[in-house]
Design an enzyme around this catalytic site. Structure first.
Site, PDB file in Angstrom:
ATOM      1  N   GLU A 175      -6.194  84.412  56.109  1.00 21.46           N
ATOM      2  CA  GLU A 175      -6.019  83.621  54.877  1.00 21.46           C
ATOM      3  C   GLU A 175      -4.656  83.854  54.249  1.00 21.46           C
ATOM      4  OE1 GLU A 175      -8.757  84.405  51.631  1.00 21.46           O
ATOM      5  OE2 GLU A 175      -8.057  82.650  50.527  1.00 21.46           O
ATOM      6  N   LYS A 217      -7.748  80.155  57.206  1.00 21.41           N
ATOM      7  CA  LYS A 217      -8.192  79.734  55.863  1.00 21.41           C
ATOM      8  C   LYS A 217      -6.962  79.455  55.007  1.00 21.41           C
ATOM      9  CE  LYS A 217     -10.931  81.284  51.894  1.00 21.41           C
ATOM     10  NZ  LYS A 217     -12.200  81.886  51.491  1.00 21.41           N
TER      11      LYS A 217
HETATM   12  P1  13P Z   1     -11.600  79.938  46.064  1.00 19.39           P
HETATM   13  O1  13P Z   1     -12.261  78.896  46.891  1.00 19.39           O
HETATM   14  O2  13P Z   1     -12.234  80.150  44.718  1.00 19.39           O
HETATM   15  O3  13P Z   1     -10.110  79.768  46.007  1.00 19.39           O
HETATM   16  O4  13P Z   1     -11.859  81.322  46.802  1.00 19.39           O
HETATM   17  C1  13P Z   1     -11.740  81.394  48.152  1.00 19.39           C
HETATM   18  C2  13P Z   1     -11.352  82.751  48.541  1.00 19.39           C
HETATM   19  O5  13P Z   1     -12.045  83.401  49.290  1.00 19.39           O
HETATM   20  C3  13P Z   1     -10.087  83.295  48.042  1.00 19.39           C
HETATM   21  O6  13P Z   1      -9.741  84.451  48.756  1.00 19.39           O
END
Ligand code: 13P
Length: 335
Positions: A175, A217
Site C-alpha cells: 500500500e 492497494k
Molecule cells: P481508508 O479506506 O479509510 O482510506 O483506509 C484504508 C486503509 O487501510 C488505509 O491504510
C-alpha cells in the site's frame, strides 16, 4: 498457479473486496470518541465483531485486515477472531507495519517502520490464522514532495516487507498511499502516484518478490482536497487506469483501492466507473476502511446492542461496493 496466487485470487474473486478494520488503537479511539462511545477493548471488539459476523462477510468480503489487538481477541462464542472470519467464508489478514514516523533528513515526510522483528511477528500471526498482511507507506504531494528520498526509502521497506511475508507463506498487500490532502491537480496526482508505484515494483523485483502473490492497494487519481480543479468520476476512472496500466507489472493479479477520505458513495461510484472502463487484465476491487464502516459506526453508536440494524447498514455498503467491483452499480441501487 502458486499457493500465494490462489490466496490473492480467492480474496478478490467475483467482485469481493477487503474490509480494512486495522485501525490502530489511537485511530480507533478517535473514531469512537467522535460518536461518543468510550474506546475500551470491549467496545472496539463489539463493533468489529458485529461487522465480522454480518452476512455480507460471506457474499462480499473476501478478506479482513485486522489490528494486532483484534487478532488476539476472542469472539462472543469463544472462537478466535480469525476463526470467526474464516467460518464466515472470508480470509483473515493483519496489518504488520508499526506506523509512519518522521523521515530523517526530510522532516516533512514519513517513513513506515516495523521491519526489525518482522520475521518473528509474521510467524506468530500465521499461527494465529492470518493468510495475508498489509504495510502502508504514505506520501504527501507538494511542489517538492514526495522527494526521491521518501519514494526510495518507502519502496525499499515495502519490498523487504513483501519478501519476508512471502517467506512466511502469506500474501503481502503493498500500500503506497499518496494522500489527497493539498491543492494539487489530478495531473500532479497522476505523475507522482505513477512514480511512487513504479519505484515500489522496481524494488519488489530487486528483492525477488513473486508478483503473482501480491495485491496492490493504491489511491485513486484525484485532485487534492483543496484544489479548485476537481475532476469528474469518469476522469478519475480514466486517469486511474492510465496510471496503473503504465506502472503495475502484468503479473500482479489484483488491485484493491483504499478510500482515503472519499465519501462512501463517491468511493463506490468511482470504483464502479473504474471497472466500467477497465481494459486491463487486473482485477480492480476495494480495500476500504472508512468507506465501508462510517455509516455502520454512526448507526451502531446510537445503540451498541442493535447488532442486526448495524449489520444491515454494513451489508448495504459491502453489497454496493461488490456491485461496483463487478461494474454493476448504479445510483438508484443506493436507495
Ligand atoms: P481508508 O479506506 O479509510 O482510506 O483506509 C484504508 C486503509 O487501510 C488505509 O491504510
Amino acid at each position: 498457479m502458486s499457493e500465494l496466487n490462489n490466496i490473492a485470487l480467492k480474496i478478490l474473486e467475483n467482485g469481493k473486496g477487503i474490509l480494512a478494520a486495522d485501525e490502530s488503537t489511537g485511530t480507533m479511539t478517535k473514531r469512537l470518541e467522535k460518536v461518543n462511545i468510550p474506546s475500551t477493548p470491549e467496545n472496539r471488539l463489539l463493533f468489529r465483531e458485529t461487522l465480522f459476523s454480518a452476512s455480507s462477510m460471506t457474499e462480499c468480503i473476501g478478506g479482513v485486515i485486522l489490528y494486532d489487538e483484534t487478532i488476539k481477541q476472542k469472539s462472543i462464542n469463544k472462537h478466535s477472531i480469525p476463526e470467526l472470519i474464516s467460518k464466515m467464508g472470508s480470509t483473515p489478514g493483519i496489518k504488520v507495519d508499526t506506523g509512519a514516523k518522521v523521515l530523517a533528513n526530510s522532516p516533512d515526510e514519513k517513513i513506515t517502520e516495523g521491519l526489525d522483528d518482522l520475521r518473528d511477528r509474521l510467524k506468530e500471526y500465521y499461527k494465529l490464522g492470518a493468510r495475508f498482511t498489509k504495510w502502508r507507506g504514505v506520501y504527501n504531494i507538494s511542489k517538492e514532495y514526495p522527494s526521491k528520498l521518501a519514494i526510495h526509502s518507502n519502496a525499499h521497506a515495502l519490498a523487504r516487507y513483501s519478501a519476508l511475508v512471502q517467506e512466511c507463506n502469506m500474501v503481502p498487500i503493498v500500500e503506497p498511499e499518496v494522500l489527497m490532502d493539498g491543492n494539487h491537480s489530478a495531473q500532479d496526482c497522476l505523475i507522482k502516484t505513477s512514480e511512487v508505484i513504479k519505484k515500489c515494483f522496481d524494488e519488489l523485483i530487486l528483492h525477488k518478490v513473486d508478483l503473482t502473490g501480491v495485491i496492490l492497494k493504491p489511491n485513486m487519481i484525484l485532485a487534492g482536497t483543496n484544489s479548485n480543479k476537481k475532476i469528474t468520476g469518469k476522469e478519475v476512472a480514466k486517469l486511474t487506469i492510465q496510471c496503473l496500466k503504465n506502472s503495475v507489472p502484468s503479473d500482479v493479479p489484483g488491485i484493491a483501492f483504499l478510500s482515503g477520505g472519499q465519501t462512501e458513495v463517491e468511493a463506490t461510484e468511482n470504483l464502479d466507473l473504474i471497472n466500467k472502463e477497465n481494459n486491463t487484465k487486473f482485477i480492480m476491487s476495494y480495500s476500504y476502511g472508512r468507506a465501508l464502516q462510517q455509516s455502520a459506526l454512526k448507526y451502531w453508536s446510537k445503540d451498541i446492542n442493535d447488532i442486526e440494524g448495524t449489520q444491515k447498514v454494513f451489508n448495504h455498503r459491502a453489497k454496493m461496493n461488490t456491485l461496483a467491483a463487478q461494474s454493476k452499480w448504479s445510483k438508484e441501487l443506493e436507495n
